[in-house]
Write a protein that holds these residues in place. Sequence first.
Motif, PDB file in Angstrom:
ATOM      1  N   LEU A  35       0.819  -1.212   0.000  1.00  0.00           N
ATOM      2  CA  LEU A  35       0.000   0.000   0.000  1.00  0.00           C
ATOM      3  C   LEU A  35       0.855   1.265   0.000  1.00  0.00           C
ATOM      4  CD1 LEU A  35      -2.949  -0.856   2.411  1.00  0.00           C
ATOM      5  CD2 LEU A  35      -3.064  -0.404  -0.038  1.00  0.00           C
ATOM      6  N   LEU A  36       1.944   1.260   0.762  1.00  0.00           N
ATOM      7  CA  LEU A  36       2.837   2.421   0.777  1.00  0.00           C
ATOM      8  C   LEU A  36       3.454   2.665  -0.595  1.00  0.00           C
ATOM      9  CD1 LEU A  36       4.696   2.197   4.206  1.00  0.00           C
ATOM     10  CD2 LEU A  36       3.320   4.098   3.374  1.00  0.00           C
ATOM     11  N   LEU A  37       3.881   1.595  -1.255  1.00  0.00           N
ATOM     12  CA  LEU A  37       4.440   1.740  -2.604  1.00  0.00           C
ATOM     13  C   LEU A  37       3.383   2.234  -3.582  1.00  0.00           C
ATOM     14  CD1 LEU A  37       6.698  -1.459  -2.822  1.00  0.00           C
ATOM     15  CD2 LEU A  37       7.411   0.911  -2.495  1.00  0.00           C
ATOM     16  N   THR A  38       2.144   1.757  -3.419  1.00  0.00           N
ATOM     17  CA  THR A  38       1.059   2.220  -4.289  1.00  0.00           C
ATOM     18  C   THR A  38       0.799   3.699  -4.087  1.00  0.00           C
ATOM     19  OG1 THR A  38       0.051   0.024  -4.206  1.00  0.00           O
ATOM     20  CG2 THR A  38      -1.344   1.855  -4.939  1.00  0.00           C
ATOM     21  N   VAL A  39       0.800   4.132  -2.818  1.00  0.00           N
ATOM     22  CA  VAL A  39       0.602   5.557  -2.520  1.00  0.00           C
ATOM     23  C   VAL A  39       1.709   6.394  -3.144  1.00  0.00           C
ATOM     24  CG1 VAL A  39       0.637   7.252  -0.644  1.00  0.00           C
ATOM     25  CG2 VAL A  39      -0.740   5.182  -0.434  1.00  0.00           C
ATOM     26  N   LEU A  40       2.942   5.921  -3.050  1.00  0.00           N
ATOM     27  CA  LEU A  40       4.063   6.651  -3.637  1.00  0.00           C
ATOM     28  C   LEU A  40       3.947   6.712  -5.157  1.00  0.00           C
ATOM     29  CD1 LEU A  40       6.783   8.063  -3.268  1.00  0.00           C
ATOM     30  CD2 LEU A  40       7.881   5.811  -3.371  1.00  0.00           C
ATOM     31  N   MET A  41       3.545   5.623  -5.791  1.00  0.00           N
ATOM     32  CA  MET A  41       3.410   5.606  -7.247  1.00  0.00           C
ATOM     33  C   MET A  41       2.309   6.549  -7.708  1.00  0.00           C
ATOM     34  SD  MET A  41       3.842   1.525  -8.006  1.00  0.00           S
ATOM     35  CE  MET A  41       3.349   1.742  -9.710  1.00  0.00           C
ATOM     36  N   ILE A  42       1.194   6.588  -6.970  1.00  0.00           N
ATOM     37  CA  ILE A  42       0.095   7.475  -7.354  1.00  0.00           C
ATOM     38  C   ILE A  42       0.514   8.932  -7.222  1.00  0.00           C
ATOM     39  CG2 ILE A  42      -2.231   8.228  -6.722  1.00  0.00           C
ATOM     40  CD1 ILE A  42      -2.849   5.375  -5.947  1.00  0.00           C
ATOM     41  N   SER A  43       1.309   9.237  -6.200  1.00  0.00           N
ATOM     42  CA  SER A  43       1.691  10.632  -5.956  1.00  0.00           C
ATOM     43  C   SER A  43       2.621  11.187  -7.026  1.00  0.00           C
ATOM     44  CB  SER A  43       2.365  10.755  -4.584  1.00  0.00           C
ATOM     45  OG  SER A  43       3.574  10.017  -4.552  1.00  0.00           O
ATOM     46  N   ILE A  44       3.303  10.316  -7.782  1.00  0.00           N
ATOM     47  CA  ILE A  44       4.235  10.805  -8.804  1.00  0.00           C
ATOM     48  C   ILE A  44       3.649  10.711 -10.208  1.00  0.00           C
ATOM     49  CG2 ILE A  44       6.249  10.237  -7.398  1.00  0.00           C
ATOM     50  CD1 ILE A  44       6.656   7.747  -9.059  1.00  0.00           C
ATOM     51  N   PHE A  45       2.389  10.306 -10.346  1.00  0.00           N
ATOM     52  CA  PHE A  45       1.757  10.263 -11.662  1.00  0.00           C
ATOM     53  C   PHE A  45       1.589  11.678 -12.210  1.00  0.00           C
ATOM     54  CE2 PHE A  45      -0.732   5.997 -11.688  1.00  0.00           C
ATOM     55  CZ  PHE A  45       0.466   5.337 -11.884  1.00  0.00           C
ATOM     56  N   PRO A  46       1.925  11.925 -13.481  1.00  0.00           N
ATOM     57  CA  PRO A  46       1.620  13.234 -14.081  1.00  0.00           C
ATOM     58  C   PRO A  46       0.109  13.422 -14.205  1.00  0.00           C
ATOM     59  CG  PRO A  46       3.257  12.028 -15.376  1.00  0.00           C
ATOM     60  CD  PRO A  46       2.694  11.062 -14.379  1.00  0.00           C
ATOM     61  N   GLN A  47      -0.330  14.660 -14.128  1.00  0.00           N
ATOM     62  CA  GLN A  47      -1.761  14.941 -14.214  1.00  0.00           C
ATOM     63  C   GLN A  47      -2.348  14.541 -15.557  1.00  0.00           C
ATOM     64  OE1 GLN A  47      -1.203  19.173 -12.547  1.00  0.00           O
ATOM     65  NE2 GLN A  47      -3.304  18.682 -12.044  1.00  0.00           N
ATOM     66  N   VAL A  48      -1.560  14.673 -16.628  1.00  0.00           N
ATOM     67  CA  VAL A  48      -2.070  14.358 -17.956  1.00  0.00           C
ATOM     68  C   VAL A  48      -2.436  12.884 -18.064  1.00  0.00           C
ATOM     69  CG1 VAL A  48      -1.510  14.417 -20.414  1.00  0.00           C
ATOM     70  CG2 VAL A  48      -0.674  16.217 -18.915  1.00  0.00           C
ATOM     71  N   VAL A  49      -1.725  12.035 -17.342  1.00  0.00           N
ATOM     72  CA  VAL A  49      -1.979  10.592 -17.428  1.00  0.00           C
ATOM     73  C   VAL A  49      -3.369  10.248 -16.915  1.00  0.00           C
ATOM     74  CG1 VAL A  49      -1.206   8.331 -16.606  1.00  0.00           C
ATOM     75  CG2 VAL A  49       0.476  10.058 -17.269  1.00  0.00           C
ATOM     76  N   VAL A  50      -3.809  10.900 -15.848  1.00  0.00           N
ATOM     77  CA  VAL A  50      -5.092  10.567 -15.227  1.00  0.00           C
ATOM     78  C   VAL A  50      -6.206  11.521 -15.653  1.00  0.00           C
ATOM     79  CG1 VAL A  50      -3.958   9.554 -13.235  1.00  0.00           C
ATOM     80  CG2 VAL A  50      -4.569  11.964 -13.189  1.00  0.00           C
ATOM     81  N   LEU A  51      -5.914  12.450 -16.552  1.00  0.00           N
ATOM     82  CA  LEU A  51      -6.895  13.472 -16.898  1.00  0.00           C
ATOM     83  C   LEU A  51      -8.145  12.870 -17.542  1.00  0.00           C
ATOM     84  CD1 LEU A  51      -7.584  16.479 -17.031  1.00  0.00           C
ATOM     85  CD2 LEU A  51      -6.439  16.561 -19.246  1.00  0.00           C
ATOM     86  N   SER A  52      -7.971  11.996 -18.541  1.00  0.00           N
ATOM     87  CA  SER A  52      -9.134  11.442 -19.242  1.00  0.00           C
ATOM     88  C   SER A  52      -9.974  10.559 -18.325  1.00  0.00           C
ATOM     89  CB  SER A  52      -8.673  10.645 -20.465  1.00  0.00           C
ATOM     90  OG  SER A  52      -7.793   9.588 -20.080  1.00  0.00           O
ATOM     91  N   GLY A  53      -9.314   9.715 -17.525  1.00  0.00           N
ATOM     92  CA  GLY A  53     -10.058   8.869 -16.592  1.00  0.00           C
ATOM     93  C   GLY A  53     -10.786   9.683 -15.538  1.00  0.00           C
ATOM     94  N   MET A  54     -10.152  10.727 -15.026  1.00  0.00           N
ATOM     95  CA  MET A  54     -10.796  11.580 -14.044  1.00  0.00           C
ATOM     96  C   MET A  54     -11.967  12.339 -14.664  1.00  0.00           C
ATOM     97  SD  MET A  54     -10.928  12.508 -10.937  1.00  0.00           S
ATOM     98  CE  MET A  54      -9.400  11.770 -10.359  1.00  0.00           C
ATOM     99  N   PHE A  55     -11.833  12.717 -15.922  1.00  0.00           N
ATOM    100  CA  PHE A  55     -12.929  13.406 -16.604  1.00  0.00           C
ATOM    101  C   PHE A  55     -14.161  12.499 -16.708  1.00  0.00           C
ATOM    102  CE2 PHE A  55     -15.213  14.652 -20.480  1.00  0.00           C
ATOM    103  CZ  PHE A  55     -15.460  15.986 -20.197  1.00  0.00           C
TER     104      PHE A  55
END
Length: 288
Positions: free
Chosen positions: A116-136
């Motif tokens: 879980l800690l590694l997952t949290v760290l990976m999510i925190s370094i994702f660029p915004q553009v990568v998750v933009l379409s899914g978040m939309f």
Amino acid sequence: MSMRIKRRSAAYYRAMRRVRQFALGCLTALLLFYVLFPYYWAIVSSTKQGAELYNSVLLPALDFRHYKELFRDANFATSILNSLCVAIATTALSLGLGTLAAYALGRLNFPERRSLLLTVLMISIFPQVVVLSGMFELIRWFGLYNRVWSLVFAYLIFTLPFTTWVLTSFIREFPRELEEAAIMDGCSHWRILTSILLPLMGPALVSTGLLAFILAWNEFLFALTFTLTEGSRTVPVAIGLLAGNSRYEYPFGPIMAASVTVTLPLIVLVLFFQRKIVAGLTAGAVKG
């Protein structure tokens, strides 16, 4: 003869120390100039009109016409209020959820904790553009598109992992004896967190909360994508969409005035909480 040599060597070391102090002072002054001059030039540019923007005068006549026009604009005042509400709500949710998650990840032993800690760290370094379409798509599915509160939901994706990671590192530094003594007295995990650990986490909460507030206050990409009307825009989008009197005019003066106006609250917050910020950022550096 030896006394002369000692005196010359002492004078030489004193001279070298003065030279080093002078060089250090010059370097410090140069760094301060490099850091502070862009802010000074932004303030100066915000008081210039028309062709005066192209004059490199360091001390021009101050004209606050751009500031008056900004505060007369109801849409700009609404965007400031929207940014304030979004940043405060994002910070409060990030600290509340992040504290609970940090206590679980920092104190409770379960098999998936490291993953879980590694997952949290990976999510925190994702660029915004990568998750933009899914978040939309999520924003549209929940029916939050073109609403101010959709930004709170979107901003949690990068403020919550950050606060969780920082607070987890902070909680790990507390001695286990505090928790063991509380358990011996019959305290539950909730009581330990709220009555024992939270009072000690003030500097960490202030520093992480302020950083989360700044992230939410300055964010542009999500705010531009998820808000459409002027009444739902935040300050960065409102500044980015400022237009001149004609299509060929770039409103540099109004943009600088708006930028200075938006930056001042952050400077006041940092100056007000500077001691707690330094204490929170350095608390985990040395183990007691």
